[in-house]
Each structure stands twice: as structure tokens, then as C-alpha cells.
Design a protein around this motif. Structure first.
Motif, PDB file in Angstrom:
ATOM      1  N   ASP A  11      42.378  34.054  41.282  1.00  0.00           N
ATOM      2  CA  ASP A  11      41.833  35.355  40.899  1.00  0.00           C
ATOM      3  C   ASP A  11      41.196  36.050  42.103  1.00  0.00           C
ATOM      4  N   ILE A  15      42.243  39.745  43.785  1.00  0.00           N
ATOM      5  CA  ILE A  15      41.262  40.801  44.048  1.00  0.00           C
ATOM      6  C   ILE A  15      41.270  41.175  45.521  1.00  0.00           C
ATOM      7  N   ASN A  16      41.273  40.175  46.390  1.00  0.00           N
ATOM      8  CA  ASN A  16      41.303  40.444  47.829  1.00  0.00           C
ATOM      9  C   ASN A  16      42.580  41.153  48.256  1.00  0.00           C
ATOM     10  N   ALA A  50      39.158  46.922  42.920  1.00  0.00           N
ATOM     11  CA  ALA A  50      38.945  45.634  43.580  1.00  0.00           C
ATOM     12  C   ALA A  50      37.809  45.722  44.589  1.00  0.00           C
ATOM     13  N   VAL A  53      34.594  45.623  42.690  1.00  0.00           N
ATOM     14  CA  VAL A  53      34.318  44.257  42.226  1.00  0.00           C
ATOM     15  C   VAL A  53      33.755  43.416  43.365  1.00  0.00           C
TER      16      VAL A  53
END
Length: 108
Positions: A11, A15-16, A50, A53
Motif C-alpha cells: 500500500d 501511494i508513493n 497521495a 496522504v
């Protein structure tokens, strides 16, 4: 995170990856010429999310991420309350419904 768990490696990688893609560039309205695309791609929108986040999880504010307490709601929200004890994603929706249910139960 809302349940006290850390995200798994796969996950984090997703995101990265999206955070590393180009995001939606800022633009001023009112010009006669339009540079670039006029519609954002899904990957650009995901890139913006992203990065948000990462900014949230990389700080000590991650403990403010909560799941809504309503039984019929599965939304996750960021608790911005001063006392850090917000229970519902929206007071107008889930909070109001819970309070109406509690009120009706007391009247019975």
C-alpha cells in the motif's frame, strides 16, 4: 491507521508511486490561450491525493484519523476538533441520525 494499524508495504508503494507522478498544475482563469490538457487525468488526481496522504501520515497527526461511529457508515475522516474527540464523519448526517435515534429511544 484508523484502527491503530500501519499500512502494509504494498500500500505504501502504491501511494508513493502516485505521489511521484505529475499532479494537476495550477492555472489562472481568464486567459485566451490554454496550455496543456484541459481535463485532469485520474492519475493526476490520485497524485494530489497521495501527496496529501503522505503529508498527513508523515506527521504526528495520523492519530486523528477516525472511522465514523455510525453503524451504517464506513467513511474515514480527519478529526479537526479542538478536543480531538469527534465521533462522526458529519454532524449534519451521521451525528444527527444518531442523536435522533437516541432521543427516540429515550421517549419510549
Amino acid at each position: 491507521i484508523s484502527r491503530g494499524q500501519r499500512p502494509v508495504g504494498d500500500d505504501v508503494d502504491v501511494i508513493n508511486l502516485f505521489a511521484a507522478t505529475p499532479d494537476i498544475p495550477p492555472a489562472l482563469a481568464g486567459g485566451r490561450r490554454q496550455a496543456g490538457r484541459s481535463h485532469a487525468r485520474a492519475s493526476q488526481a490520485l497524485s494530489v491525493m497521495a501527496r496529501e496522504v503522505i503529508g498527513l501520515f508523515a506527521t504526528d497527526r495520523a492519530d486523528r484519523i477516525r472511522e465514523c461511529s455510525a453503524d451504517d457508515c464506513h467513511l474515514v475522516f480527519y478529526d479537526e476538533s479542538r478536543s480531538n474527540n469527534r465521533r462522526w464523519c458529519s454532524m449534519q448526517r451521521c451525528g444527527n441520525r444518531a442523536k435522533v435515534r437516541a432521543h427516540r429511544a429515550r421517549l419510549r
